[in-house]
Enzyme design. Structure first.
Site, PDB file in Angstrom:
ATOM      1  N   LYS A   1     -12.345  -8.312 -10.597  1.00  0.00           N
ATOM      2  CA  LYS A   1     -12.081  -9.629  -9.996  1.00  0.00           C
ATOM      3  C   LYS A   1     -13.257 -10.560 -10.205  1.00  0.00           C
ATOM      4  CE  LYS A   1      -8.658  -8.533  -6.477  1.00  0.00           C
ATOM      5  NZ  LYS A   1      -8.347  -8.496  -5.053  1.00  0.00           N
TER       6      LYS A   1
ATOM      7  N   LYS B   1      -2.393  -5.010 -15.626  1.00  0.00           N
ATOM      8  CA  LYS B   1      -1.548  -4.605 -14.511  1.00  0.00           C
ATOM      9  C   LYS B   1      -0.642  -5.763 -14.080  1.00  0.00           C
ATOM     10  CE  LYS B   1      -3.234  -4.771 -10.419  1.00  0.00           C
ATOM     11  NZ  LYS B   1      -3.900  -4.677  -9.122  1.00  0.00           N
TER      12      LYS B   1
ATOM     13  N   LYS C   1       0.254 -10.469  -8.913  1.00  0.00           N
ATOM     14  CA  LYS C   1       0.739 -11.737  -8.345  1.00  0.00           C
ATOM     15  C   LYS C   1      -0.040 -12.917  -8.897  1.00  0.00           C
ATOM     16  CE  LYS C   1       1.720  -9.670  -3.839  1.00  0.00           C
ATOM     17  NZ  LYS C   1       0.612  -9.008  -3.158  1.00  0.00           N
TER      18      LYS C   1
END
Ligand code: AMP
Ligand code: TRP
Length: 341
Positions: free
Chosen positions: A127, A208, A211
């Protein structure tokens, strides 16, 4: 970590007394990766444990977000989960920030957590690589808040997709550390990971399904919209022409079949793909058909719930009420054990 079989365990093996906890971020549309990796198992486990599910808004705000749509997202996430089978009569569903003890326990756990360990967590590294301008302390501390979520309810089972296993191992270590430093109090929770569907890739076949990336199929999307996304989705790249054989193990579409299609259809895919007896479009058409068998009723229930907003309101109100009582009891103990009272 223990692997969850695809069928329910026999009644004799069922452990009904333990507490199960899991969470989902209200950071965008719930997708079929969430369903295959997590929600599907949550529903299966409803009768085996005392189940608590959290819409983790404190986790969601570690990434950039729009405050004006946060409440709508929380409601939408709750609604999608209920529609997918989290019957609020058989479990608790609550919003994390409505139980302030989550952050209080996080603080205590912070003092037991070495900085270096958090810096090495895979999700933090990924991230922070993606959002260079917003590497905030919350993102760094994310696993500690997650450990507090689970341990606040002294949960023993935590059903998650593969990407969360490292965080649950961290939670176990933290529980052990607390118990050694103070006194035995927290159970060491187990991650429950499904034997198939624990890691669904995005439609690009690379990262992956997520969202925050535009690579997902939403759980509540309409059949035609899903087909429009499925048709061009990446398959095994060895299948350039229709006559090229492929390997289902290298194909994200096969992974999704494993979640939605019955065994005989999965076999048909394996044989047809390896022998080039079927083309990728045949395989995707079959997948769409079986996905709709599962998703049609979920979408219908979601539409019904939209007409009855009180179902979501009441579920969240009861969830917060009961979780506050449980959380307050744990914090009473923790304050005493740590010498803060
Ligand atoms: P999140 O959307 O990150 O809050 O994830 C909620 C749950 O869905 C967690 O248990 C994740 O491990 C699981 N999950 C999220 N994305 C995927 C994916 N692409 N494949 C399988 N499981 C996933
Ligand atoms: N971090 C999890 C995710 O991104 C969500 C989560 C928050 C969670 N708290 C949790 C999952 C506690 C399991 C247990 O998917």
């Amino acid at each position: 970590m223990s692997e969850l079989p695809d069928s329910r365990p026999e009644a004799a093996e069922i452990q009904r007394t333990g507490i199960l906890f899991s969470g989902i971020q209200p950071s965008g549309n719930i997708h079929i990766g969430n369903y295959c990796g997590a929600i599907r198992n949550w529903v299966r486990l409803l009768d085996d444990y005392h189940c608590i599910f959290s819409i983790v808004d404190y986790h969601a705000i570690t990434a950039p977000y729009d405050p004006s749509i946060m409440q709508a997202r929380i409601r939408q996430a709750t609604l999608a989960n209920i529609a997918a089978g989290l019957d609020p009569e058989r479990c608790l569903i609550f919003v994390q920030s409505q139980v302030p003890e989550h952050t209080e326990l996080t603080w205590i756990f912070n003092t037991l957590t070495p900085m270096g360990l958090l810096g090495r967590m895979t999700q933090f590294k990924e991230k922070s690589r993606r959002s260079e301008e917003n590497i905030n302390v919350g993102l760094y501390d994310y696993p500690v808040l997650q450990a507090a979520d689970v341990l606040l309810y002294r949960a023993e089972a935590v059903p998650v997709g593969e990407d969360q296993v490292q965080h649950i191992e961290f939670t176990r270590d933290l529980a052990r550390k607390f118990n050694l430093r103070f006194e035995p109090y927290f159970p060491e929770p187990q991650a429950l990971v499904p034997s198939s569907g624990a890691r669904i890739l995005g439609l690009d076949g690379k990262s992956k399904m997520s969202k925050s990336l535009d690579n997902y199929i939403g759980l509540l999307e309409e059949p035609e919209a899903i087909w429009e996304k499925l048709r061009p989705a990446v398959t095994d790249e060895k299948r350039i022409r229709r006559s090229d054989p492929g390997e289902p193990g290298d194909c994200n579409i096969y992974t999704i079949h494993q979640c939605f299609s019955p065994p005989e259809v999965q076999e048909w895919v394996v044989d047809g793909c390896r022998s080039a007896g079927i083309g990728c479009i045949d395989c995707k058409r079959k997948l769409h058909e079986h996905m709709m068998n599962v998703l049609d009723p979920i979408r219908e229930r979601a539409k019904e719930l939209e007409r009855k907003p009180e179902v979501v309101d009441e579920a969240l109100a009861r969830g917060a009420r009961e979780c506050r009582v449980r959380a307050a009891a744990t914090m009473e103990d923790v304050r005493r054990i740590t010498g803060l009272r």
